[in-house]
Design a protein around this motif. Structure first.
Motif, PDB file in Angstrom:
ATOM      1  N   ALA A 134       0.831  -1.203   0.000  1.00 10.69           N
ATOM      2  CA  ALA A 134       0.000   0.000   0.000  1.00 10.69           C
ATOM      3  C   ALA A 134       0.867   1.255   0.000  1.00 10.69           C
ATOM      4  O   ALA A 134       0.564   2.245  -0.684  1.00 10.69           O
ATOM      5  CB  ALA A 134      -0.924  -0.010   1.219  1.00 10.69           C
ATOM      6  N   GLU A 135       1.959   1.212   0.764  1.00  4.13           N
ATOM      7  CA  GLU A 135       2.876   2.356   0.804  1.00  4.13           C
ATOM      8  C   GLU A 135       3.521   2.580  -0.561  1.00  4.13           C
ATOM      9  O   GLU A 135       3.648   3.722  -1.024  1.00  4.13           O
ATOM     10  CB  GLU A 135       3.950   2.126   1.861  1.00  4.13           C
ATOM     11  CG  GLU A 135       4.908   3.288   2.027  1.00  4.13           C
ATOM     12  CD  GLU A 135       5.939   3.025   3.111  1.00  4.13           C
ATOM     13  OE1 GLU A 135       6.850   3.852   3.260  1.00  4.13           O
ATOM     14  OE2 GLU A 135       5.843   1.983   3.792  1.00  4.13           O
ATOM     15  N   ASN A 140       3.950   5.557  -5.658  1.00  2.65           N
ATOM     16  CA  ASN A 140       3.804   5.611  -7.110  1.00  2.65           C
ATOM     17  C   ASN A 140       2.737   6.616  -7.528  1.00  2.65           C
ATOM     18  O   ASN A 140       2.880   7.313  -8.533  1.00  2.65           O
ATOM     19  CB  ASN A 140       3.458   4.224  -7.659  1.00  2.65           C
ATOM     20  CG  ASN A 140       4.636   3.268  -7.597  1.00  2.65           C
ATOM     21  OD1 ASN A 140       5.783   3.704  -7.617  1.00  2.65           O
ATOM     22  ND2 ASN A 140       4.362   1.986  -7.516  1.00  2.65           N
ATOM     23  N   ARG A 141       1.664   6.672  -6.732  1.00  3.36           N
ATOM     24  CA  ARG A 141       0.572   7.587  -7.056  1.00  3.36           C
ATOM     25  C   ARG A 141       1.017   9.049  -6.980  1.00  3.36           C
ATOM     26  O   ARG A 141       0.585   9.896  -7.766  1.00  3.36           O
ATOM     27  CB  ARG A 141      -0.598   7.359  -6.106  1.00  3.36           C
ATOM     28  CG  ARG A 141      -1.864   8.136  -6.472  1.00  3.36           C
ATOM     29  CD  ARG A 141      -2.948   7.919  -5.436  1.00  3.36           C
ATOM     30  NE  ARG A 141      -2.605   8.496  -4.159  1.00  3.36           N
ATOM     31  CZ  ARG A 141      -2.734   9.795  -3.884  1.00  3.36           C
ATOM     32  NH1 ARG A 141      -3.174  10.637  -4.811  1.00  3.36           N
ATOM     33  NH2 ARG A 141      -2.414  10.265  -2.697  1.00  3.36           N
ATOM     34  N   THR A 142       1.894   9.329  -6.020  1.00  2.00           N
ATOM     35  CA  THR A 142       2.332  10.716  -5.821  1.00  2.00           C
ATOM     36  C   THR A 142       3.651  11.023  -6.520  1.00  2.00           C
ATOM     37  O   THR A 142       4.174  12.128  -6.363  1.00  2.00           O
ATOM     38  CB  THR A 142       2.488  11.002  -4.318  1.00  2.00           C
ATOM     39  OG1 THR A 142       3.464  10.111  -3.757  1.00  2.00           O
ATOM     40  CG2 THR A 142       1.158  10.798  -3.595  1.00  2.00           C
ATOM     41  N   LEU A 143       4.196  10.042  -7.253  1.00  2.00           N
ATOM     42  CA  LEU A 143       5.508  10.245  -7.883  1.00  2.00           C
ATOM     43  C   LEU A 143       5.486  11.436  -8.832  1.00  2.00           C
ATOM     44  O   LEU A 143       6.399  12.265  -8.827  1.00  2.00           O
ATOM     45  CB  LEU A 143       5.923   8.971  -8.626  1.00  2.00           C
ATOM     46  CG  LEU A 143       7.266   9.056  -9.363  1.00  2.00           C
ATOM     47  CD1 LEU A 143       8.402   9.367  -8.401  1.00  2.00           C
ATOM     48  CD2 LEU A 143       7.547   7.754 -10.113  1.00  2.00           C
ATOM     49  N   GLU A 144       4.450  11.537  -9.643  1.00  2.00           N
ATOM     50  CA  GLU A 144       4.379  12.625 -10.615  1.00  2.00           C
ATOM     51  C   GLU A 144       4.379  13.986  -9.917  1.00  2.00           C
ATOM     52  O   GLU A 144       5.073  14.914 -10.346  1.00  2.00           O
ATOM     53  CB  GLU A 144       3.124  12.467 -11.465  1.00  2.00           C
ATOM     54  CG  GLU A 144       3.007  13.519 -12.574  1.00  2.00           C
ATOM     55  CD  GLU A 144       1.788  13.298 -13.444  1.00  2.00           C
ATOM     56  OE1 GLU A 144       1.427  14.227 -14.190  1.00  2.00           O
ATOM     57  OE2 GLU A 144       1.197  12.195 -13.375  1.00  2.00           O
TER      58      GLU A 144
END
Length: 379
Positions: A134-135, A140-144
């Motif tokens: 989950a972490e 990955n979700r906030t990488l951009e």
């Protein structure tokens, strides 16, 4: 995983439930119970058990049906389930339903506890892996967003490095606070220097030669800016304005400005010697003053500088104009701050444009040895 583990006991026989409760609670487990499969599924939702002890023969939903429904849901697909049965022939059906283990009645208390501990240990590993997954998904979700923020930070740092010392630019970017760039008053040591013989030189050489000389002069200034952590007011053509004590306050602004002036004079000896071999009659002069200025960011969208504006700025510029080749002039207030550490020669008082009274000036000859030793120890 004992004291903080919760176990759901599912059995329609109260005596069996009480027996399992006694065994498990004596070992520190938190026990919740259900008397049929429907209630058991509801408790899995609300009580969030870490393991289920499940009887087979129950009203409404039997143990196999409960186990299959648990395995159909992502949230409980790997929830440890132990089937507790009185028939040894049920093992294949238990495995097909998705159970992790099977214990036959009557059972050994020690064997039960060993199997419970083993499955809880596996559950703990599964929970750790799930949390890490989950972490990773969140990263990955906030990488951009993080990459975009870092690009903006690098751009901001590049912009700040145009007029701040690298150390200060890094500090402002890392703190995320650029309020110091807003207009404010500060006592500064102001340094001006420009090249002597520049006007005639411009008319006598090709543009390529002109740019080469400027590049060499600016490179020398840049090295000193980094060494003495000066703030760049401007670096244009043959002139340079630097100042100390803003935006970052320093305890030795006056002495630091004089050290830079003397260091520049030493570097210029080598530079002017090289220029003369090419036929260029160039040298430099500098002026330094101490006083209050209004400091802050000036400019417009897409182009800005950091400036210090005031009488002290004009005074340093005028003193630089009066200095001959190789001279570093300082005025009275700055001299009072550094007189114990420098050797000077009085050059009298100058009537300067914009100043009503004559201004006493001193030519800096050298840094005293005692002050030079202190400088070496601090560096």
């Amino acid at each position: 995983m004992t004291g903080d583990a919760r176990i759901l006991v599912v059995d329609d026989v109260p005596q069996n439930v009480r027996l399992l409760e006694a065994i498990l609670e004596s070992r520190g487990y938190d026990v919740v119970s259900a008397s049929d499969g429907v209630v058991a599924l509801e408790l899995v939702e609300t009580a969030k058990p870490d393991l289920v002890l499940l009887d087979v023969m129950m009203p409404q939903l039997d143990g196999y049906a409960v186990c299959r429904r648990l395995r159909e849901r992502d949230e409980t697909a790997v929830l440890p389930v132990i089937i507790v049965t009185s028939s040894g022939t049920e093992k294949t059906k238990a495995i097909q339903a998705g159970a992790d283990d099977l214990i036959e009645k009557p059972f050994s208390h020690d064997e039960l506890l060993v199997r419970v501990r083993s499955l809880l240990r596996i559950k703990r590993y599964q929970d750790t892996i799930k949390a890490q997954a989950a972490e990773l998904m969140e990263l990955n979700r906030t990488l951009e967003d993080r990459v975009r923020d870092q690009v903006l930070e690098l751009e901001r740092l590049r912009k700040l490095r145009r007029f701040l010392s690298p150390q200060l630019a890094d500090a402002i970017v890392s703190s995320g606070d650029d309020s110091i760039l807003r207009s404010h008053r500060r006592k500064v040591a102001m340094f001006f220097a420009d090249l002597r013989g520049w006007t005639g030189f411009v008319d006598a050489v090709e543009p390529e030669e002109l740019m080469q000389v400027l590049g060499e002069f600016h490179a020398t200034i840049g090295e000193l800016v980094r060494e003495f952590e000066a703030t760049v007011g401007f670096l244009e053509g043959d002139g340079v304005q630097l100042f100390f004590n803003d935006p970052e306050e320093v305890p030795d602004a006056a002495m630091r400005s004089v050290r830079l002036g003397c260091a520049l004079r030493e570097r210029m000896v080598e530079l002017t010697t090289r220029w003369r071999k090419r036929g260029y009659e160039l040298d430099f002069g500098a002026g330094i003053a101490l006083g209050y200025a209004t400091c802050g960011e000036v400019g417009f969208e897409g182009r800005s500088d950091y400036a210090a504006i005031g009488t002290v700025t004009n005074l340093a510029a005028r003193l630089a104009d009066e200095a001959s080749a190789g001279q570093v002039f300082i005025e009275q207030r700055l001299f009072a701050e550094v007189e114990d550490d420098v050797e000077v020669r009085s050059v009298g008082a100058f009537t300067l444009k914009g100043f009503q009274r004559p201004v006493a000036a001193f030519d800096v000859l050298a840094i005293r040895q005692s002050a030079a030793n202190v400088s070496v120890q601090r560096s």
